[in-house]
Design an enzyme around this catalytic site. Sequence first.
Site, PDB file in Angstrom:
ATOM      1  N   GLU A  81       3.225  -3.750   0.111  1.00  0.00           N
ATOM      2  CA  GLU A  81       3.610  -2.588   0.930  1.00  0.00           C
ATOM      3  C   GLU A  81       2.634  -1.463   0.617  1.00  0.00           C
ATOM      4  OE1 GLU A  81       5.659  -2.545   3.510  1.00  0.00           O
ATOM      5  OE2 GLU A  81       5.609  -4.661   3.062  1.00  0.00           O
TER       6      GLU A  81
ATOM      7  N   CYS B 112       4.772   7.519   1.228  1.00  0.00           N
ATOM      8  CA  CYS B 112       4.068   6.660   2.195  1.00  0.00           C
ATOM      9  C   CYS B 112       4.549   6.989   3.596  1.00  0.00           C
ATOM     10  CB  CYS B 112       4.311   5.206   1.863  1.00  0.00           C
ATOM     11  SG  CYS B 112       6.047   4.788   1.810  1.00  0.00           S
TER      12      CYS B 112
HETATM   13  N1  LIG Z   1       4.720   1.092   2.044  1.00  0.00           N
HETATM   14  C1  LIG Z   1       5.512   1.495   1.067  1.00  0.00           C
HETATM   15  O1  LIG Z   1       6.671   1.136   0.996  1.00  0.00           O
HETATM   16  C2  LIG Z   1       4.975   2.441   0.029  1.00  0.00           C
HETATM   17  C3  LIG Z   1       5.870   3.083  -0.821  1.00  0.00           C
HETATM   18  C4  LIG Z   1       5.367   3.965  -1.782  1.00  0.00           C
HETATM   19  C5  LIG Z   1       4.010   4.198  -1.879  1.00  0.00           C
HETATM   20  N2  LIG Z   1       3.163   3.556  -1.026  1.00  0.00           N
HETATM   21  C6  LIG Z   1       1.720   3.822  -1.097  1.00  0.00           C
HETATM   22  O2  LIG Z   1       1.299   3.865  -2.452  1.00  0.00           O
HETATM   23  C7  LIG Z   1       0.176   4.709  -2.591  1.00  0.00           C
HETATM   24  C8  LIG Z   1       0.405   5.692  -3.708  1.00  0.00           C
HETATM   25  O3  LIG Z   1       0.732   5.024  -4.880  1.00  0.00           O
HETATM   26  P1  LIG Z   1      -0.319   4.769  -6.041  1.00  0.00           P
HETATM   27  O4  LIG Z   1      -1.266   5.911  -6.135  1.00  0.00           O
HETATM   28  O5  LIG Z   1       0.479   4.403  -7.243  1.00  0.00           O
HETATM   29  O6  LIG Z   1      -1.103   3.503  -5.488  1.00  0.00           O
HETATM   30  P2  LIG Z   1      -2.182   2.615  -6.244  1.00  0.00           P
HETATM   31  O7  LIG Z   1      -2.577   1.550  -5.281  1.00  0.00           O
HETATM   32  O8  LIG Z   1      -3.240   3.429  -6.848  1.00  0.00           O
HETATM   33  O9  LIG Z   1      -1.366   1.981  -7.448  1.00  0.00           O
HETATM   34  C9  LIG Z   1      -0.204   1.195  -7.242  1.00  0.00           C
HETATM   35  C10 LIG Z   1       0.009   0.322  -8.449  1.00  0.00           C
HETATM   36  O10 LIG Z   1      -1.047  -0.609  -8.537  1.00  0.00           O
HETATM   37  C11 LIG Z   1      -1.575  -0.625  -9.855  1.00  0.00           C
HETATM   38  N3  LIG Z   1      -2.953  -1.118  -9.811  1.00  0.00           N
HETATM   39  C12 LIG Z   1      -4.103  -0.411  -9.734  1.00  0.00           C
HETATM   40  N4  LIG Z   1      -5.163  -1.257  -9.703  1.00  0.00           N
HETATM   41  C13 LIG Z   1      -4.662  -2.513  -9.746  1.00  0.00           C
HETATM   42  C14 LIG Z   1      -5.243  -3.810  -9.732  1.00  0.00           C
HETATM   43  N5  LIG Z   1      -6.558  -4.010  -9.644  1.00  0.00           N
HETATM   44  N6  LIG Z   1      -4.419  -4.880  -9.801  1.00  0.00           N
HETATM   45  C15 LIG Z   1      -3.081  -4.722  -9.866  1.00  0.00           C
HETATM   46  N7  LIG Z   1      -2.477  -3.513  -9.883  1.00  0.00           N
HETATM   47  C16 LIG Z   1      -3.251  -2.428  -9.821  1.00  0.00           C
HETATM   48  C17 LIG Z   1      -1.372   0.791 -10.331  1.00  0.00           C
HETATM   49  O11 LIG Z   1      -1.427   0.862 -11.723  1.00  0.00           O
HETATM   50  C18 LIG Z   1       0.019   1.090  -9.772  1.00  0.00           C
HETATM   51  O12 LIG Z   1       1.004   0.542 -10.613  1.00  0.00           O
HETATM   52  C19 LIG Z   1       0.034   5.407  -1.248  1.00  0.00           C
HETATM   53  O13 LIG Z   1      -0.985   4.784  -0.522  1.00  0.00           O
HETATM   54  C20 LIG Z   1       1.387   5.191  -0.587  1.00  0.00           C
HETATM   55  O14 LIG Z   1       1.361   5.249   0.801  1.00  0.00           O
HETATM   56  C21 LIG Z   1       3.617   2.685  -0.090  1.00  0.00           C
HETATM   57  N1  LIG Z   2      11.369   4.975   1.778  1.00  0.00           N
HETATM   58  C1  LIG Z   2      10.838   6.295   1.659  1.00  0.00           C
HETATM   59  C2  LIG Z   2       9.362   6.306   1.434  1.00  0.00           C
HETATM   60  C3  LIG Z   2       8.847   5.399   0.359  1.00  0.00           C
HETATM   61  C4  LIG Z   2       7.397   5.603   0.154  1.00  0.00           C
HETATM   62  O1  LIG Z   2       6.878   6.501  -0.388  1.00  0.00           O
HETATM   63  C5  LIG Z   2      11.141   7.106   2.904  1.00  0.00           C
HETATM   64  O2  LIG Z   2      11.682   6.573   3.855  1.00  0.00           O
HETATM   65  O3  LIG Z   2      10.830   8.287   2.926  1.00  0.00           O
END
Ligand SMILES: NC(=O)c1ccc[n+]([C@@H]2O[C@H](COP(=O)([O-])OP(=O)(O)OC[C@H]3O[C@@H](n4cnc5c(N)ncnc54)[C@H](O)[C@@H]3O)[C@@H](O)[C@H]2O)c1
Ligand SMILES: N[C@@H](CCC=O)C(=O)O
Length: 523
Positions: free
Chosen positions: A295, A329
């Site tokens: 995600e 996100c």
């Molecule tokens: N779609 C969703 O449901 C959702 C929900 C929350 C956040 N997000 C997204 O997450 C991002 C923000 O979160 P972030 O800054 O923690 O993201 P990120 O991708 O930098 O990190 C996410 C996780 O991945 C780990 N990671 C980093 N490099 C890795 C590798 N090579 N292999 C495995 N794991 C690794 C990090 O330590 C962290 O635990 C935004 O893009 C946001 O939109 C999406």
């Molecule tokens: N589920 C949350 C967003 C999660 C990601 O950052 C919302 O609906 O706002």
Amino acid sequence: MTTLTTKVTPYANEAFTNFALEDNVKAMQAAIAKVKGELGLEYPLYIGAEKVMTEAKITSINPGNVDEIIGYVSKADQALAEKAMNVALETFESWKKVPARERAEYLFKAAALMRERKHEFSALMILESGKNYVEADVDTAEAIDFIEFYAREMIRLSQINETQPLVRIPGENNQISYIPLGVGVVIPPWNFPLAICVGMTVSAVVSGNTVLLKPASTTPVIAHKFVALMEEVGLPAGVINFIPGSGAEVGDYLTTHPKTRFISFTGSKEIGLRINRLAADVAPGQIWIKRVIAEMGGKDGIVVDETADLDGAAAAIVASAFGFQGQKCSAGSRAIIVESVYDEVVEKVVAYTNRLQSGLPELNFAAGPVIDKTSYERILDYIEVGKSEGTLLVGGGKAEGNGYYIQPTVFGDVSGKARLMQEEIFGPVLAIAKAANWQEAIAMYNDTEFGLTGSYFSTDEERIAEALETVHCGNLYINRKCTGALVGVHPFGGFNMSGTDSKAGGYDYLMLLTQAKMTSRKV
Ligand SMILES: NC(=O)c1ccc[n+]([C@@H]2O[C@H](COP(=O)([O-])OP(=O)(O)OC[C@H]3O[C@@H](n4cnc5c(N)ncnc54)[C@H](O)[C@@H]3O)[C@@H](O)[C@H]2O)c1
Ligand SMILES: N[C@@H](CCC=O)C(=O)O
């Protein structure tokens, strides 16, 4: 073994705390004071029953007051990750045999305990991630929801032969059961440091898998608090192994490990795509195709037409853009407004944004810090880009404070193709574009590689019907903000580069963490 003492009632969402009531504010302040008394401790890895303190530590700091250290969390390297993998593999052999109802019971107990200590969990997030009271409370409530929801979902899935029997034919007794996959690597982000971490972990373990949990490096202390809670409710050692560490080192090692059966990831597009690519390669000795749930990010937006409740739309735009400093996100970082009402809506958006005061999360300011220095610098760079791509209407730079504070910032007259309208900023920056009419506004909304959340504001039923069909995103809302999905109510996940559209908090989520086995017996 745990005793089945929970009476399973129908699922209902956890109520939010009303901070308009002074008593609730005082209760949160007391929880913050309690958590402050426990700052600066050292935390171990959990590898089976062993608690491992490493010399190397992740230092977790308060982004709203960078001199305050939240804790020092032990850091796994590849050797410790390998050890955790072996423990998880061994534990899987017994955990997979534990009946679904019993696995769910651990979750029910965990939900009850988390509910009892709700403000304590929220207070820690206020200090470690920079959430204000409401945002932290919502995060804790969502964590409780995930636990309660997935526990019931596992019970339902285990009874599927009774509730949804297969087509019967004479002479055979046929059944389907959803059995676990194996060892999974769970990699959550920092922005819902409790809810998403908890949801991803408990969904995997209640399905009968064992996991290696690698929390985000900016919020490992709240992740530890959850792991400790699961230990307290008696979850067998080795079901959740806690291995904070570098994404590049531990993450890549486990993604490419032949014994990893699945990877449950939530985070950025870049890392999600990397994991997807690395996991697709078959390592020597690997006997399955790894399952990847990824995600990822969003470039979410709100479309407003000339028939809409313009004040409601403006309030929703501001709430969606600036809740938790735009670090969701689902954040509505774009607004696309039909020309004839553009000026009126923009004026209201500016007025609402100007009301947001920046300051310390523990004092419950509406606008807090962003998570760390890297984000801070990246967002400020985007603001500079915005100055050449649009008209600066509000904010535009750093805000006061001993942390990573940025002014809630609004740009107007941004073109649909601008970087500000196309790239995920993940900070308090809103770009507003003008469209000739509602059809063009929807086309502009759809002009993105992402597809996570969106809102359409209108009172015209025909247009709404068309928007429901044509606005392409995983979570589409009409006449409300595009953040704030509720577990079980708004299953959450996006299209295209927003990920694999797994619906967190949805009825089919546990199918991603299980495999269906059909058995047919001649009778
Ligand atoms: N779609 C969703 O449901 C959702 C929900 C929350 C956040 N997000 C997204 O997450 C991002 C923000 O979160 P972030 O800054 O923690 O993201 P990120 O991708 O930098 O990190 C996410 C996780 O991945 C780990 N990671 C980093 N490099 C890795 C590798 N090579 N292999 C495995 N794991 C690794 C990090 O330590 C962290 O635990 C935004 O893009 C946001 O939109 C999406
Ligand atoms: N589920 C949350 C967003 C999660 C990601 O950052 C919302 O609906 O706002």
